[in-house]
Design a protein around this motif. Structure first.
Motif, PDB file in Angstrom:
ATOM      1  N   THR A 158     -17.711   5.433 -53.603  1.00 55.97           N
ATOM      2  CA  THR A 158     -17.918   4.553 -54.577  1.00 55.97           C
ATOM      3  C   THR A 158     -16.227   4.266 -54.148  1.00 55.97           C
ATOM      4  OG1 THR A 158     -16.522   6.062 -56.144  1.00 55.97           O
ATOM      5  CG2 THR A 158     -18.813   5.749 -56.429  1.00 55.97           C
ATOM      6  N   GLY A 159     -15.968   3.819 -53.719  1.00 52.74           N
ATOM      7  CA  GLY A 159     -14.064   3.945 -53.761  1.00 52.74           C
ATOM      8  C   GLY A 159     -13.485   4.169 -54.052  1.00 52.74           C
ATOM      9  N   LEU A 160     -13.606   5.369 -55.334  1.00 52.93           N
ATOM     10  CA  LEU A 160     -12.678   6.469 -55.757  1.00 52.93           C
ATOM     11  C   LEU A 160     -11.585   6.973 -55.120  1.00 52.93           C
ATOM     12  CD1 LEU A 160     -11.436   7.784 -58.723  1.00 52.93           C
ATOM     13  CD2 LEU A 160     -12.958   9.040 -58.202  1.00 52.93           C
ATOM     14  N   ILE A 161     -11.472   7.333 -54.018  1.00 51.62           N
ATOM     15  CA  ILE A 161     -10.971   8.319 -53.102  1.00 51.62           C
ATOM     16  C   ILE A 161      -9.832   7.597 -52.598  1.00 51.62           C
ATOM     17  CG2 ILE A 161     -10.735   9.670 -50.648  1.00 51.62           C
ATOM     18  CD1 ILE A 161     -12.131  11.013 -52.642  1.00 51.62           C
ATOM     19  N   VAL A 162     -10.057   6.090 -52.093  1.00 55.04           N
ATOM     20  CA  VAL A 162      -9.569   5.215 -51.615  1.00 55.04           C
ATOM     21  C   VAL A 162      -8.401   4.797 -53.014  1.00 55.04           C
ATOM     22  CG1 VAL A 162      -9.103   2.286 -51.162  1.00 55.04           C
ATOM     23  CG2 VAL A 162     -10.891   4.126 -50.501  1.00 55.04           C
ATOM     24  N   GLU A 163      -8.609   4.367 -54.227  1.00 58.94           N
ATOM     25  CA  GLU A 163      -8.337   3.724 -55.204  1.00 58.94           C
ATOM     26  C   GLU A 163      -7.069   5.724 -55.296  1.00 58.94           C
ATOM     27  OE1 GLU A 163      -9.492   3.891 -60.321  1.00 58.94           O
ATOM     28  OE2 GLU A 163     -10.587   2.847 -58.529  1.00 58.94           O
ATOM     29  N   ILE A 164      -7.575   6.910 -55.314  1.00 61.90           N
ATOM     30  CA  ILE A 164      -6.516   7.326 -55.553  1.00 61.90           C
ATOM     31  C   ILE A 164      -5.131   7.575 -54.333  1.00 61.90           C
ATOM     32  CG2 ILE A 164      -6.218  10.196 -55.117  1.00 61.90           C
ATOM     33  CD1 ILE A 164      -8.616  10.583 -56.618  1.00 61.90           C
ATOM     34  N   ALA A 165      -6.142   7.565 -53.289  1.00 61.53           N
ATOM     35  CA  ALA A 165      -4.605   7.018 -52.111  1.00 61.53           C
ATOM     36  C   ALA A 165      -3.714   5.938 -52.288  1.00 61.53           C
ATOM     37  CB  ALA A 165      -5.503   6.755 -51.114  1.00 61.53           C
ATOM     38  N   ARG A 166      -3.890   5.143 -52.826  1.00 60.72           N
ATOM     39  CA  ARG A 166      -3.663   3.675 -53.572  1.00 60.72           C
ATOM     40  C   ARG A 166      -2.236   4.268 -54.275  1.00 60.72           C
ATOM     41  NH1 ARG A 166      -7.941  -0.283 -52.497  1.00 60.72           N
ATOM     42  NH2 ARG A 166      -7.849  -1.689 -50.633  1.00 60.72           N
ATOM     43  N   TYR A 167      -3.402   4.672 -55.359  1.00 58.27           N
ATOM     44  CA  TYR A 167      -1.658   4.717 -56.992  1.00 58.27           C
ATOM     45  C   TYR A 167      -0.604   5.638 -56.019  1.00 58.27           C
ATOM     46  CZ  TYR A 167      -5.015   2.718 -59.745  1.00 58.27           C
ATOM     47  OH  TYR A 167      -6.140   1.673 -60.851  1.00 58.27           O
ATOM     48  N   GLY A 168      -0.841   6.843 -55.099  1.00 59.44           N
ATOM     49  CA  GLY A 168      -0.264   7.768 -55.161  1.00 59.44           C
ATOM     50  C   GLY A 168       0.913   7.223 -53.359  1.00 59.44           C
ATOM     51  N   LYS A 169      -0.040   6.509 -53.173  1.00 63.81           N
ATOM     52  CA  LYS A 169       1.589   5.687 -52.126  1.00 63.81           C
ATOM     53  C   LYS A 169       1.844   4.291 -53.261  1.00 63.81           C
ATOM     54  CE  LYS A 169      -1.552   3.944 -48.818  1.00 63.81           C
ATOM     55  NZ  LYS A 169      -2.291   3.113 -47.897  1.00 63.81           N
ATOM     56  N   GLN A 170       1.594   4.550 -54.101  1.00 65.43           N
ATOM     57  CA  GLN A 170       2.031   3.011 -54.141  1.00 65.43           C
ATOM     58  C   GLN A 170       3.401   3.369 -55.893  1.00 65.43           C
ATOM     59  OE1 GLN A 170      -0.442  -0.080 -56.444  1.00 65.43           O
ATOM     60  NE2 GLN A 170      -0.152  -1.199 -55.689  1.00 65.43           N
ATOM     61  N   ALA A 171       3.046   4.584 -56.280  1.00 62.65           N
ATOM     62  CA  ALA A 171       4.188   6.294 -57.101  1.00 62.65           C
ATOM     63  C   ALA A 171       5.036   6.233 -55.525  1.00 62.65           C
ATOM     64  CB  ALA A 171       3.341   6.765 -57.248  1.00 62.65           C
ATOM     65  N   ALA A 172       4.868   7.022 -54.853  1.00 63.99           N
ATOM     66  CA  ALA A 172       5.893   7.278 -54.539  1.00 63.99           C
ATOM     67  C   ALA A 172       7.150   6.232 -53.871  1.00 63.99           C
ATOM     68  CB  ALA A 172       5.017   7.562 -52.653  1.00 63.99           C
ATOM     69  N   ARG A 173       5.919   4.670 -53.166  1.00 64.01           N
ATOM     70  CA  ARG A 173       7.093   3.421 -52.984  1.00 64.01           C
ATOM     71  C   ARG A 173       8.350   3.702 -54.116  1.00 64.01           C
ATOM     72  NH1 ARG A 173       3.624   0.599 -50.659  1.00 64.01           N
ATOM     73  NH2 ARG A 173       2.759  -0.333 -52.157  1.00 64.01           N
ATOM     74  N   ALA A 174       7.693   3.338 -55.390  1.00 63.97           N
ATOM     75  CA  ALA A 174       8.571   3.177 -56.040  1.00 63.97           C
ATOM     76  C   ALA A 174       9.562   3.775 -57.241  1.00 63.97           C
ATOM     77  CB  ALA A 174       7.455   2.698 -57.887  1.00 63.97           C
ATOM     78  N   LEU A 175       9.926   5.494 -55.844  1.00 62.42           N
ATOM     79  CA  LEU A 175      10.266   6.636 -56.518  1.00 62.42           C
ATOM     80  C   LEU A 175      11.256   6.865 -55.204  1.00 62.42           C
ATOM     81  CD1 LEU A 175       7.617   8.846 -58.605  1.00 62.42           C
ATOM     82  CD2 LEU A 175      10.202   7.479 -59.344  1.00 62.42           C
ATOM     83  N   LYS A 176      11.655   6.081 -54.229  1.00 59.77           N
ATOM     84  CA  LYS A 176      11.893   6.103 -53.009  1.00 59.77           C
ATOM     85  C   LYS A 176      13.141   7.144 -53.337  1.00 59.77           C
ATOM     86  CE  LYS A 176      12.256   1.570 -51.861  1.00 59.77           C
ATOM     87  NZ  LYS A 176      11.680   0.894 -52.374  1.00 59.77           N
ATOM     88  N   ASN A 177      13.850   5.850 -54.702  1.00 66.29           N
ATOM     89  CA  ASN A 177      15.291   5.816 -54.314  1.00 66.29           C
ATOM     90  C   ASN A 177      15.887   7.029 -55.261  1.00 66.29           C
ATOM     91  OD1 ASN A 177      15.972   3.783 -53.439  1.00 66.29           O
ATOM     92  ND2 ASN A 177      15.241   2.482 -54.833  1.00 66.29           N
ATOM     93  N   ASP A 178      14.811   7.907 -55.633  1.00 63.45           N
ATOM     94  CA  ASP A 178      14.876   9.330 -56.722  1.00 63.45           C
ATOM     95  C   ASP A 178      14.186  10.838 -55.253  1.00 63.45           C
ATOM     96  OD1 ASP A 178      15.378  11.049 -58.506  1.00 63.45           O
ATOM     97  OD2 ASP A 178      14.246   9.812 -60.815  1.00 63.45           O
ATOM     98  N   PRO A 179      15.917  11.650 -55.597  1.00 61.55           N
ATOM     99  CA  PRO A 179      15.264  12.431 -54.477  1.00 61.55           C
ATOM    100  C   PRO A 179      14.389  13.285 -54.462  1.00 61.55           C
ATOM    101  CG  PRO A 179      17.719  11.867 -54.420  1.00 61.55           C
ATOM    102  CD  PRO A 179      16.791  10.577 -55.469  1.00 61.55           C
ATOM    103  N   LEU A 180      14.259  14.040 -55.359  1.00 64.32           N
ATOM    104  CA  LEU A 180      12.960  14.818 -56.477  1.00 64.32           C
ATOM    105  C   LEU A 180      12.069  14.163 -56.471  1.00 64.32           C
ATOM    106  CD1 LEU A 180      15.417  17.387 -57.818  1.00 64.32           C
ATOM    107  CD2 LEU A 180      14.805  17.827 -55.602  1.00 64.32           C
ATOM    108  N   PRO A 181      11.613  13.579 -57.213  1.00 69.25           N
ATOM    109  CA  PRO A 181      10.720  12.354 -57.549  1.00 69.25           C
ATOM    110  C   PRO A 181       9.722  12.431 -56.063  1.00 69.25           C
ATOM    111  CG  PRO A 181      11.950  11.869 -59.720  1.00 69.25           C
ATOM    112  CD  PRO A 181      12.936  13.304 -58.501  1.00 69.25           C
ATOM    113  N   TYR A 182      10.618  11.666 -55.463  1.00 64.04           N
ATOM    114  CA  TYR A 182       9.725  11.129 -53.975  1.00 64.04           C
ATOM    115  C   TYR A 182       9.465  12.124 -53.344  1.00 64.04           C
ATOM    116  CZ  TYR A 182      10.412   8.182 -49.972  1.00 64.04           C
ATOM    117  OH  TYR A 182       9.923   7.386 -48.799  1.00 64.04           O
TER     118      TYR A 182
END
Length: 277
Positions: free
Chosen positions: A214-238
């Motif tokens: 269904t594409g749900l796995i792709v959606e999960i992976a994208r959300y995870g990568k985007q969250a990680a990229r947005a948190l790259k300047n905050d060491p522990l959350p990153y």
């Protein structure tokens, strides 16, 4: 918090139901991808009976997508025909009487456009250090093994996401609201939490094999990568976001190996403030 309970949250800055801040031809590839991904999420919710999609936002995004020459041919054809929400809802009901097939339909219809934008985004972004195989070992060799891994690991990931959300929701050190990138990460983490709940429900119902299509796995992976990229300047959350992506890889989610390698290198890289002994 149950696995399927939706978290209450305001819509993120790139996915809000409001007029767009700039046309696509004035938008960098990363923001263009994020805006289309947010639009897809709103459409999935609307096709399943949600009420948050506004007329203004739908018409604005539709106009932008159809007027941008570089992506116009990848836009779902039915988006051209349905000019407002009334027409769109009539079309949604004609896709399938049930909500889940409608969600699957939206994911499939937006996949070519999102794939194109994601490749464009990666080609224009600075690459992470190190060379890694994005198709590295996934840790799950069969659907049965994958289901077992998901049932074991994803509840832990959901709990970690909930804790991370609570941490990021705290006021900044000066008492002000969260930074824009933190607000964006919060939106992605909440959507990630919801999507993981859907995945666990599919496993419990014995429908993992169907859900993988269904594409749900792709959606999960994208959300995870985007969250990680947005948190790259905050060491522990990153670092925690990197651990979450590692969990997803162990559950058999493809396409995260290369990104995980970059996160590992970025975490290990000494900061400029580190003193030599």
């Amino acid at each position: 918090m149950s696995r399927t309970q939706r978290l209450d949250y305001p819509v993120g800055r790139l996915g809000s139901n409001r007029a767009l801040v700039s046309p696509f031809n004035q938008t960098d590839p990363e923001e263009m991808f994020e805006r289309v991904l947010s639009f897809q999420h709103e459409m999935i919710d609307y096709f399943a009976g949600g009420k948050t999609l506004s007329e203004e936002y739908y018409k604005s995004m539709r106009s932008e997508l159809l007027s941008e020459p570089s992506i116009r041919n990848l836009v779902p054809k039915w988006l051209r025909r349905n000019k407002d929400l009334a027409e769109l809802w009539s079309f949604a009901k004609s896709v399938d009487p049930s909500w889940e097939p409608r969600r699957q339909f939206i994911r499939e219809q937006f996949e070519p456009l999102l794939d194109f934008l994601e490749q464009n985004e990666h080609s224009s972004a600075a690459s992470m250090p190190g060379k890694y195989d994005a198709n590295a070992w996934t840790g799950a060799q069969s659907t049965l093994q994958q289901a077992k891994a998901i049932k074991t690991l994803v509840p832990v990931a959901q709990a970690a996401i909930g804790t991370l959300i609570k941490h990021l929701e705290q006021p900044s050190h000066n008492g002000g609201p969260p930074l824009d990138e933190v607000e964006f990460a919060l939106g992605r983490l909440r959507k990630l939490h919801d999507a993981l709940g859907m995945l666990l429900t599919a496993v419990d119902d014995g429908k993992l094999k169907d859900t993988l299509q269904t594409g749900l796995i792709v959606e999960i992976a994208r959300y995870g990568k985007q969250a990680a990229r947005a948190l790259k300047n905050d060491p522990l959350p990153y670092a925690l976001s990197g651990v979450l992506l590692a969990v997803f890889t162990a559950c058999g989610f493809d396409g995260l190996g290369g990104y995980l390698g970059g996160i590992a290198m970025a975490i290990k890289k000494p900061s400029s403030s580190t003193h030599s002994e």
